[in-house]
Design a protein around this motif. Structure first.
Motif, short mmCIF file in Angstrom:
data_model
loop_
_atom_site.label_atom_id
_atom_site.label_comp_id
_atom_site.label_asym_id
_atom_site.label_seq_id
_atom_site.Cartn_x
_atom_site.Cartn_y
_atom_site.Cartn_z
N LEU A 200 0.54 -1.66 -0.16
CA LEU A 200 0.18 -0.16 0.14
C LEU A 200 1.03 1.33 0.22
CD1 LEU A 200 -2.38 -0.60 2.53
CD2 LEU A 200 -2.42 -0.97 -0.15
N THR A 201 2.19 0.93 0.18
CA THR A 201 3.01 2.35 0.44
C THR A 201 3.40 3.07 -1.00
OG1 THR A 201 4.47 1.16 2.25
CG2 THR A 201 5.07 3.56 1.38
N ARG A 202 3.68 1.79 -2.18
CA ARG A 202 4.24 2.12 -3.03
C ARG A 202 2.65 2.61 -3.56
NH1 ARG A 202 8.82 0.03 -5.31
NH2 ARG A 202 10.48 -0.44 -4.13
N LEU A 203 1.51 2.25 -3.31
CA LEU A 203 0.01 2.17 -3.98
C LEU A 203 0.28 3.75 -3.78
CD1 LEU A 203 -2.30 2.09 -5.89
CD2 LEU A 203 -3.22 0.97 -3.30
N MET A 204 0.40 4.10 -2.94
CA MET A 204 -0.02 5.28 -2.32
C MET A 204 1.03 6.93 -2.80
SD MET A 204 -3.46 6.09 -0.60
CE MET A 204 -4.59 4.66 -0.25
N GLY A 209 -2.49 11.81 -4.69
CA GLY A 209 -3.66 12.33 -3.51
C GLY A 209 -4.82 11.84 -4.03
N THR A 210 -5.18 11.25 -5.01
CA THR A 210 -6.65 10.53 -5.67
C THR A 210 -6.69 9.27 -4.69
OG1 THR A 210 -5.30 9.21 -7.65
CG2 THR A 210 -6.03 11.31 -7.73
N LEU A 211 -6.46 8.91 -4.53
CA LEU A 211 -6.44 7.44 -3.02
C LEU A 211 -6.61 8.30 -1.80
CD1 LEU A 211 -4.62 4.87 -4.85
CD2 LEU A 211 -6.99 5.48 -5.12
N GLY A 212 -6.35 8.91 -0.83
CA GLY A 212 -5.67 9.25 0.05
C GLY A 212 -5.24 10.56 0.15
N LEU A 213 -4.99 11.19 1.99
CA LEU A 213 -4.49 12.39 1.92
C LEU A 213 -3.10 11.93 3.06
CD1 LEU A 213 -6.94 13.83 0.82
CD2 LEU A 213 -6.03 15.51 2.65
N ILE A 214 -2.18 12.32 2.80
CA ILE A 214 -1.25 11.36 3.40
C ILE A 214 -0.78 12.70 4.48
CG2 ILE A 214 2.14 11.09 2.94
CD1 ILE A 214 1.83 10.87 0.53
N THR A 215 -0.27 12.16 5.87
CA THR A 215 -0.41 12.57 6.84
C THR A 215 0.83 12.89 7.84
OG1 THR A 215 -2.16 10.92 7.97
CG2 THR A 215 -3.06 13.76 7.79
N GLU A 216 1.53 11.86 7.10
CA GLU A 216 2.84 11.20 8.15
C GLU A 216 3.67 9.94 6.82
OE1 GLU A 216 2.82 9.81 12.53
OE2 GLU A 216 3.76 8.40 11.60
N LYS A 450 -9.25 2.98 -8.11
CA LYS A 450 -10.19 4.69 -7.85
C LYS A 450 -10.61 4.25 -7.29
CE LYS A 450 -10.56 8.70 -7.73
NZ LYS A 450 -10.61 9.76 -7.08
N SER A 451 -11.80 3.35 -8.15
CA SER A 451 -13.00 3.31 -7.69
C SER A 451 -13.98 2.89 -6.06
CB SER A 451 -14.20 2.35 -9.10
OG SER A 451 -15.47 2.59 -9.11
N ALA A 452 -13.38 1.38 -5.89
CA ALA A 452 -12.89 0.68 -5.14
C ALA A 452 -13.08 1.99 -4.00
CB ALA A 452 -11.89 -0.38 -5.22
N LEU A 453 -11.99 2.35 -3.51
CA LEU A 453 -11.65 2.61 -2.81
C LEU A 453 -12.13 4.71 -2.16
CD1 LEU A 453 -7.10 2.07 -2.51
CD2 LEU A 453 -9.37 1.45 -2.06
N ASP A 454 -12.42 5.16 -3.77
CA ASP A 454 -12.95 6.26 -3.66
C ASP A 454 -14.19 6.46 -4.39
OD1 ASP A 454 -13.50 9.19 -3.40
OD2 ASP A 454 -12.02 10.06 -5.05
N ASP A 456 -17.43 8.05 -4.57
CA ASP A 456 -17.88 8.94 -4.60
C ASP A 456 -17.04 10.51 -5.36
OD1 ASP A 456 -20.28 8.74 -3.53
OD2 ASP A 456 -19.31 8.57 -1.14
N ASN A 457 -15.18 9.60 -5.60
CA ASN A 457 -14.43 10.66 -6.36
C ASN A 457 -14.54 11.65 -5.65
OD1 ASN A 457 -12.59 11.33 -8.25
ND2 ASN A 457 -14.82 11.93 -10.16
N ILE A 458 -14.14 12.15 -4.43
CA ILE A 458 -14.33 12.62 -3.82
C ILE A 458 -12.65 13.28 -3.92
CG2 ILE A 458 -15.78 12.74 -2.57
CD1 ILE A 458 -14.59 12.37 -0.12
N MET A 459 -11.57 12.02 -3.98
CA MET A 459 -10.44 12.07 -3.95
C MET A 459 -9.50 13.18 -4.70
SD MET A 459 -10.26 12.31 -0.67
CE MET A 459 -8.73 11.36 0.38
N ASN A 460 -9.34 14.67 -4.99
CA ASN A 460 -8.42 14.69 -6.13
C ASN A 460 -9.19 14.83 -7.19
OD1 ASN A 460 -6.67 17.23 -7.15
ND2 ASN A 460 -4.84 16.08 -6.80
N PRO A 461 -10.25 15.01 -7.79
CA PRO A 461 -10.87 14.77 -8.86
C PRO A 461 -10.39 15.79 -10.20
CG PRO A 461 -12.56 15.77 -8.17
CD PRO A 461 -11.18 15.50 -6.20
#
Length: 465
Positions: A200-204, A209-216, A450-454, A456-461
């Protein structure tokens, strides 16, 4: 400006979310036009698409709260770092909330004995290296701009040191990420290797920002070399310089950096950085190692350079002289604009196998000249990556069309050579048309992720997919 595609807006949801966030975050939720414009517009040539509000969180928990609110009302979330991206990554084509992570700027831990550290996403690479210096450590990824480390992970950045130290994907050990439903996850532990499940690290890293927001971010570190030597050498042609690069890599000389400037770039650098270099294609190199080792590496390169007509070869271990040369290289974006004052640079990047480098760079220079474009070339040529910067009048539609034609041709050329349409800038909005050409049917599997994780397509569409 090049027109960017707009996406449908959820007006009711946006109004509701902005009201909730203003009440919750007070002055840390801004809706003024100027700050919204700042968070849409960067150094890109693509038109500015403003978010509806900008929020400044201080913790992963606050980011989670923002994302949960947006997810509930199906409102877009766009992450923002230092704003140095080049392909429209921070635009808001459907409006929404820009999450500015620059106030999350703490260095949380340095594990010197393990050669790693943990930082919040707003820490910049220069701040981190200043903090590490007294411990004899440094973080090697250097994209030129003083970018945030969260942004560098999001775009899979690299830069001048990639030929020796790799890119962000090679130097991120683990991430903390806020997912599209607001849940906070950790993608890995600090161990240097793992076979534990999907990576998942390499995926992100590179997901923009289309799959999540990095916070650390947990980063791999390096020891500061015992000695550093820099060298420069001029060449009679781009082909000769690139041939010298290929020979250097094939000989296994462990160069830390090997950078190309074409004659136009050298001319611009001479004026902007007050240098007096011969205005022919130039290679800048840096060697890391022992006192004896860096001298031997520079001498070996000098011998290779002679075979390809290299001249004005000079090597130095002086920190002042090294810094002056590399600062000139880092300033090339701004220096290049001096070649045509008032013009806007349309920065692009491609990467090809090292065996195709000379052919590709030469073809790019010839094509720009044939099209009547002023387009200086610089490159991290040790790994086959280079940049063209057509300088265009943004009020002239014909020039814009010509520059876009050139960029399209260049991307197609790289892909035809088993290369990529972007070595380090990322896809964003600007490179989307070429990703399908490069990856073909693989794109439908990216879209499925993208569709599975998000859903509603809200992450950096509007980016990548």
């Amino acid at each position: 400006m090049v027109q960017a595609t707009a996406l449908p807006r959820n007006e009711t949801g946006i109004e509701t979310v902005v009201g909730i966030l203003k009440q919750r975050f007070g002055d840390r939720c801004q809706t003024g036009a100027s700050i919204r414009e700042q968070h849409g517009h960067t150094t890109t040539y693509i038109e500015n698409q403003l978010p509806d509000a900008v929020v400044f969180p201080h913790s992963a928990e606050e980011v989670s709260e923002i994302v949960k609110t947006c997810a509930l009302h199906k409102v877009p979330v766009i992450p923002f770092g230092t704003g140095t991206s080049l392909e429209g990554h921070v635009n808001a084509p459907a409006g929404g909330i820009s999450v500015d992570l620059m106030q999350m700027n703490k260095i949380l831990a340095v594990h010197a004995s393990d050669l790693d550290c943990v930082v919040q996403p707003g820490v910049t690479r220069e701040d981190l290296n200043t903090h590490l210096r007294d411990q004899g450590l440094f973080f090697p990824i250097d994209p030129g701009a003083n970018a945030s480390l969260g942004g560098m992970a999001s775009t899979r950045a690299s830069g001048t040191n990639a030929v020796r130290y790799g890119t962000m994907k090679d130097n991120v050990l683990a991430l903390q990420v806020v997912m599209p439903d607001g849940e906070i996850i950790r993608t890995a532990q600090r161990a240097k290797k793992s076979s534990a499940g999907y990576d998942l690290t390499r995926l992100m890293v590179g997901a923009e920002g289309t799959l999540g927001l990095i916070t650390e971010v947990t980063l791999r570190l390096q020891g500061i070399p015992e000695a550093i030597s820099s060298a420069r050498c001029s060449f009679p042609s781009i082909d000769a310089a690139c041939q010298a690069v290929m020979m250097t890599i094939q000989y296994g000389i462990p160069v830390a950096r090997i950078e190309l400037l074409d004659a136009l770039s050298v001319s611009a650098a001479n004026v902007y950085s007050k240098l007096d270099l011969p205005e022919t294609p130039l290679l800048l190199l840096e060697f890391h190692g022992s006192e004896r080792g860096v001298v031997e590496q520079a001498e070996t390169f000098g011998t290779i350079a002679e075979e390809f007509g290299g001249s004005d070869f000079a090597a130095t271990t002086s920190t002042e002289e090294r810094n002056k040369l590399w600062q000139a290289r880092h300033d090339m974006y701004w220096a290049s604009h001096g070649l045509r004052p008032g013009a806007k640079g349309l920065s692009t990047d491609i990467c090809v196998p090292i065996s195709k480098l000379a052919e590709c760079v030469t073809a790019a220079a010839d094509k720009a000249e044939e099209m009547g474009l002023i387009s200086p070339i610089v490159g991290h040529v040790g790994d086959g990556n280079f940049h063209c910067l057509p300088l265009i009048d943004m009020d002239n539609p014909e020039e814009i069309a010509k520059a876009e034609e050139f960029v399209g041709w260049l991307n197609d050329l790289a892909i035809s050579m088993d290369g990529t349409c972007t070595g380090e800038h990322g896809i964003g909005q600007g490179k989307r048309p070429y990703l399908l050409k490069e990856l073909g049917p693989a794109m439908k599997y990216m879209a499925a992720i993208k569709s599975a994780l998000d859903p509603d397509n809200i992450m950096n569409p509007g980016k990548i997919i």
